[in-house]
Design an enzyme around this catalytic site. Structure first.
Site, short mmCIF file in Angstrom:
data_model
loop_
_atom_site.label_atom_id
_atom_site.label_comp_id
_atom_site.label_asym_id
_atom_site.label_seq_id
_atom_site.Cartn_x
_atom_site.Cartn_y
_atom_site.Cartn_z
N ARG A 278 0.87 -1.17 0.00
CA ARG A 278 0.00 0.00 0.00
C ARG A 278 0.91 1.23 0.00
O ARG A 278 2.05 1.18 0.49
CB ARG A 278 -0.90 0.02 1.24
CG ARG A 278 -1.83 -1.17 1.36
CD ARG A 278 -2.62 -1.10 2.67
NE ARG A 278 -3.57 -2.20 2.78
CZ ARG A 278 -3.32 -3.36 3.36
NH1 ARG A 278 -2.11 -3.59 3.90
NH2 ARG A 278 -4.23 -4.31 3.41
N LYS B 180 -2.66 -3.02 7.73
CA LYS B 180 -3.87 -2.56 8.40
C LYS B 180 -4.09 -3.36 9.68
O LYS B 180 -3.90 -4.57 9.72
CB LYS B 180 -5.08 -2.74 7.48
CG LYS B 180 -5.13 -1.72 6.35
CD LYS B 180 -6.42 -1.88 5.56
CE LYS B 180 -6.56 -0.81 4.49
NZ LYS B 180 -7.81 -0.94 3.72
N HIS C 140 -2.61 3.16 -6.06
CA HIS C 140 -3.18 1.93 -5.51
C HIS C 140 -3.42 0.89 -6.60
O HIS C 140 -3.42 -0.32 -6.33
CB HIS C 140 -4.49 2.25 -4.78
CG HIS C 140 -4.85 1.23 -3.74
ND1 HIS C 140 -4.02 0.93 -2.68
CD2 HIS C 140 -5.95 0.43 -3.60
CE1 HIS C 140 -4.59 0.00 -1.93
NE2 HIS C 140 -5.75 -0.32 -2.46
N ARG D 265 -0.76 -1.71 -6.86
CA ARG D 265 -0.91 -2.85 -5.93
C ARG D 265 -1.88 -3.87 -6.51
O ARG D 265 -1.65 -5.08 -6.43
CB ARG D 265 -1.38 -2.33 -4.58
CG ARG D 265 -1.68 -3.40 -3.53
CD ARG D 265 -1.87 -2.71 -2.18
NE ARG D 265 -2.80 -3.41 -1.31
CZ ARG D 265 -2.45 -4.38 -0.46
NH1 ARG D 265 -1.20 -4.79 -0.42
NH2 ARG D 265 -3.35 -4.94 0.35
N HIS E 243 -4.35 -9.64 3.11
CA HIS E 243 -5.81 -9.67 3.20
C HIS E 243 -6.26 -10.71 4.22
O HIS E 243 -5.72 -11.81 4.28
CB HIS E 243 -6.43 -10.03 1.85
CG HIS E 243 -6.38 -8.92 0.85
ND1 HIS E 243 -6.46 -9.13 -0.51
CD2 HIS E 243 -6.25 -7.57 1.01
CE1 HIS E 243 -6.37 -7.95 -1.14
NE2 HIS E 243 -6.25 -7.02 -0.24
N TYR F 256 -9.83 -8.18 -5.53
CA TYR F 256 -8.68 -7.30 -5.73
C TYR F 256 -7.98 -7.59 -7.04
O TYR F 256 -7.50 -6.69 -7.73
CB TYR F 256 -7.70 -7.53 -4.58
CG TYR F 256 -7.01 -6.29 -4.10
CD1 TYR F 256 -5.71 -6.01 -4.48
CD2 TYR F 256 -7.66 -5.40 -3.26
CE1 TYR F 256 -5.07 -4.87 -4.03
CE2 TYR F 256 -7.03 -4.27 -2.80
CZ TYR F 256 -5.74 -4.01 -3.19
OH TYR F 256 -5.11 -2.89 -2.74
#
Length: 312
Positions: A167, A190, A258, A261, A284, A293
């Site tokens: 990211r 995250k 983004h 990615r 993820h 994605y």
């Protein structure tokens, strides 16, 4: 009812409850700071609205008596501020999470809040770039500026996004002590979740070129990537240079940092990569997120499944 948020008063009890909930989210669930900031803003907006809607600050007792009509009024007001369906759904999700916690702590029934339905919206699938387009973007970014070290910096960041699937916040979160890059990077993503990401020689070399040219001191525990004046590089600077390159190449607006990615994941899958392994590389929690994605279609997913399942 539409006064600026910073002029709307919420009760001390409600403010303390919100802070306690945020602390709980941070400590027990490892919520990222960006998530915490969004939670605080969304719930504060809701509480402030209720104060104005009812003509007085709402203590915990009053908050326990929020009605379906109150919820409809808040959602209508929010919609009236040109807030899209996706953003309203996010705000409602934050309010519901807060109310679940508050109801359990204070012992009241939160049905009126929890029963509020989020507006429907079409989830946009990410748009990865073709391999040639990704290469052309990086080549174009390299000539966007006449300052060699800035050009090297931009190339290094974008190469990390495409070559390692980082990211932009993760790439810009690297510290000077991380260079020269090792064969494997330990990335905290995250929610504080850590993952190991292999580093391609192209990414390592791009970072080495940048650090060699960078005119600013790079002491350990300081940001690796620097802005022109020496401070930490902002995501906006990378977004701006990529937007300029995108326009020159005639690429769509979806060609953002983004998207690099997204491209990392899709190109790995197209080359025969395992979907579960790609999930781990991206960090993820859910395989379904990785599927969306990579913009992988059902046929391709079944091919991966059939080739990997022991009973295939």
């Amino acid at each position: 009812m539409s006064a600026p948020k910073d002029t709307l008063a919420i009760s001390a009890a409600a403010r303390d409850a919100l802070q306690t909930w945020l602390d709980h989210q941070r400590a027990l669930k490892g919520a990222a700071e960006n998530t915490m900031t969004a939670y605080r803003g969304d719930v504060t907006d809701f509480l402030a609205f209720m104060s104005v809607h009812h003509g007085q600050m709402q203590g915990l007792g009053a908050l326990a008596n929020i009605t379906v009509s109150d919820m409809r009024s808040w959602m209508a007001r929010t919609r009236g501020e040109d807030v899209g369906s996706r953003s309203l759904a996010r705000k409602l999700s934050a309010v519901k999470a807060f109310y679940r916690w508050l109801a359990e702590r204070e012992g009241f029934e939160p049905t009126a809040v929890l029963s509020a339905r989020a507006p429907k919206f079409t989830k946009k699938l990410p748009r990865p770039l073709a391999v040639d387009a990704a290469r052309e973007l990086i080549d174009c970014v390299e000539i966007q500026t006449a300052t060699p070290w800035v050009a090297a910096r931009d190339v290094a960041v974008l190469t990390l996004l495409w070559g390692c699937g980082l990211r932009i916040s993760e790439a810009l979160g690297l510290q000077a002590q991380d260079a020269p890059l090792p064969d494997v990077l330990r990335i905290k993503g995250k929610g504080g979740k850590e993952r190991l990401v292999p580093v391609l020689p192209a990414a390592r070399n791009a970072v080495e070129v940048y650090t060699r040219l960078c005119p600013h001191p790079l002491p350990d525990k300081s940001p690796l990537f620097r802005g022109v004046r020496g401070g930490a590089l902002s995501p906006g600077a990378i977004q701006k240079v990529m937007a300029s390159a995108r326009m020159q190449l005639g690429l769509p607006a979806s060609a953002t940092p983004h998207a690099m990615r997204h491209s990392f994941a899709t190109h790995l899958l197209d080359a025969g990569g395992d979907l579960r392994a790609i999930q781990e590389l991206l960090g993820h929690a859910s395989l379904s997120t990785t599927q969306a994605y990579t913009a992988v279609d059902t046929v391709r997913l079944m091919e991966v499944y059939n080739s990997a399942h022991p009973r295939a």
